[in-house]
Design a protein around this motif. Sequence first.
Motif, PDB file in Angstrom:
ATOM      1  N   MET A   4      38.851  -6.626 -32.221  1.00 47.94           N
ATOM      2  CA  MET A   4      38.447  -7.153 -33.524  1.00 47.94           C
ATOM      3  C   MET A   4      39.299  -8.354 -33.890  1.00 47.94           C
ATOM      4  N   PRO A   5      38.662  -9.478 -34.226  1.00 50.22           N
ATOM      5  CA  PRO A   5      39.419 -10.683 -34.561  1.00 50.22           C
ATOM      6  C   PRO A   5      40.166 -10.512 -35.863  1.00 50.22           C
ATOM      7  N   THR A   6      41.340 -11.105 -35.931  1.00 47.01           N
ATOM      8  CA  THR A   6      42.102 -11.063 -37.162  1.00 47.01           C
ATOM      9  C   THR A   6      41.558 -12.081 -38.129  1.00 47.01           C
ATOM     10  N   PRO A 246      35.579 -18.494 -40.041  1.00 50.35           N
ATOM     11  CA  PRO A 246      34.168 -18.829 -39.822  1.00 50.35           C
ATOM     12  C   PRO A 246      33.728 -18.359 -38.435  1.00 50.35           C
ATOM     13  N   ILE A 247      32.505 -17.897 -38.347  1.00 52.06           N
ATOM     14  CA  ILE A 247      31.942 -17.431 -37.079  1.00 52.06           C
ATOM     15  C   ILE A 247      31.040 -18.523 -36.515  1.00 52.06           C
ATOM     16  N   VAL A 297      30.491 -15.930 -31.478  1.00 52.07           N
ATOM     17  CA  VAL A 297      29.460 -15.068 -30.914  1.00 52.07           C
ATOM     18  C   VAL A 297      28.880 -15.835 -29.732  1.00 52.07           C
ATOM     19  N   VAL A 298      29.030 -15.281 -28.525  1.00 52.25           N
ATOM     20  CA  VAL A 298      28.659 -16.022 -27.319  1.00 52.25           C
ATOM     21  C   VAL A 298      27.657 -15.232 -26.486  1.00 52.25           C
ATOM     22  N   GLN A 311      41.724 -18.044 -24.865  1.00 57.42           N
ATOM     23  CA  GLN A 311      42.339 -17.037 -25.733  1.00 57.42           C
ATOM     24  C   GLN A 311      41.764 -17.087 -27.159  1.00 57.42           C
ATOM     25  N   LEU A 312      40.446 -17.222 -27.228  1.00 59.07           N
ATOM     26  CA  LEU A 312      39.744 -17.242 -28.507  1.00 59.07           C
ATOM     27  C   LEU A 312      39.100 -15.886 -28.754  1.00 59.07           C
ATOM     28  N   ASN A 313      39.010 -15.493 -30.022  1.00 54.02           N
ATOM     29  CA  ASN A 313      38.348 -14.243 -30.383  1.00 54.02           C
ATOM     30  C   ASN A 313      36.837 -14.421 -30.320  1.00 54.02           C
ATOM     31  N   TYR A 314      36.145 -13.440 -29.751  1.00 58.93           N
ATOM     32  CA  TYR A 314      34.696 -13.574 -29.595  1.00 58.93           C
ATOM     33  C   TYR A 314      34.028 -12.208 -29.558  1.00 58.93           C
ATOM     34  N   TRP A 315      32.724 -12.238 -29.796  1.00 59.01           N
ATOM     35  CA  TRP A 315      31.845 -11.097 -29.586  1.00 59.01           C
ATOM     36  C   TRP A 315      30.757 -11.553 -28.628  1.00 59.01           C
TER      37      TRP A 315
END
Length: 333
Positions: A4-6, A246-247, A297-298, A311-315
């Motif tokens: 889960m992204p911070t 932002p997503i 979101v990828v 090292q990026l947060n993603y779903w």
Amino acid sequence: MSSMPTQSTYITSHKNYSNEKSKVMPQVVINTRPVERAAPLTQHLQAAGLTVVEMPMLTLRPRPTTDLDIALMHQWLAGEYKALVIVSPTAAASGLVAWQSLEHEKRKYKTKDGNDKYAQSLLEGLSLPSPLIAVGEATAAEFSQVRIDTTSYQILQPETANNEGMLAMPEIDSLQAGDKLLIWRGLGGRRLLVDTLQTRGVHIDSIAWYERTMPIDALTQYQQWQQAFLTHSTASDIALLKQPKPIVVISSAAAFEHWSNIVNDSQSTTVDEEQDSDAVADIEQRLSLTLKDFTYVVLGERLANMVAAQQLNYWRVEDLSPDTILSAIHSKI
């Protein structure tokens, strides 16, 4: 799948901040889909209460049709391919125009001495020389605008609208060495389908009807949005602003490359302007966002690996249906 992204928290100093209440901003989603494909996702997310910013990272530009493209179309019409795979609505629309043109010429030539027969042949519709596989509903819908005779072959769709879904279809799974497959596509894009089939010895031909380029106003649009976002996030009348990241919805490697370039270029521009300035600006005027200030979101494994490498947060999602993307976002908000 990443953890889960911070959430990022932007704090503005204020002499009476202890007396102010925290204010939580709505979730912002940046839709980078091309203009032609953005609306369904934007409308779906807005209906769910999200703030959506359309910021296309791709422009779909038609490519000139070559003699080789026409030769491949003739081979397909002659029944030389086991199937035709179409990977996007744009490819479907472009290929359909070429198909209608060739069919028009053929029928007119065959019935040049009988206008009534020619008119009757048009009413019979286009005849499929092989199964036609459309990657998703929007792609298949392009063919509903014309009359197509599906007596011999059908217009098919995979259960999951992606490369993996097409590979699971019997019409694709049964292909073997020596078989031929034709693909209508755009220049670039995912290669899982092609690479997997070529490993089996399947002969792949493709027609790239269009190419993906960066919109000419993409950098300006991003910078204007960034300025408004940061100004709003640091407004002096807000004591404590809890702002979720932002997503950003990214559907292709090309879109991610363009997005990365724009964010990095904008950051460099901000640094240069600060160094050239005689006065030290307020912090909110000097801030610029980095790639890590967003969550992504990828689509698919390849793109997920690209984002993870930085090292990026993603779903990660496996298709681009609005429901799928909304579910991914809601699973983490």
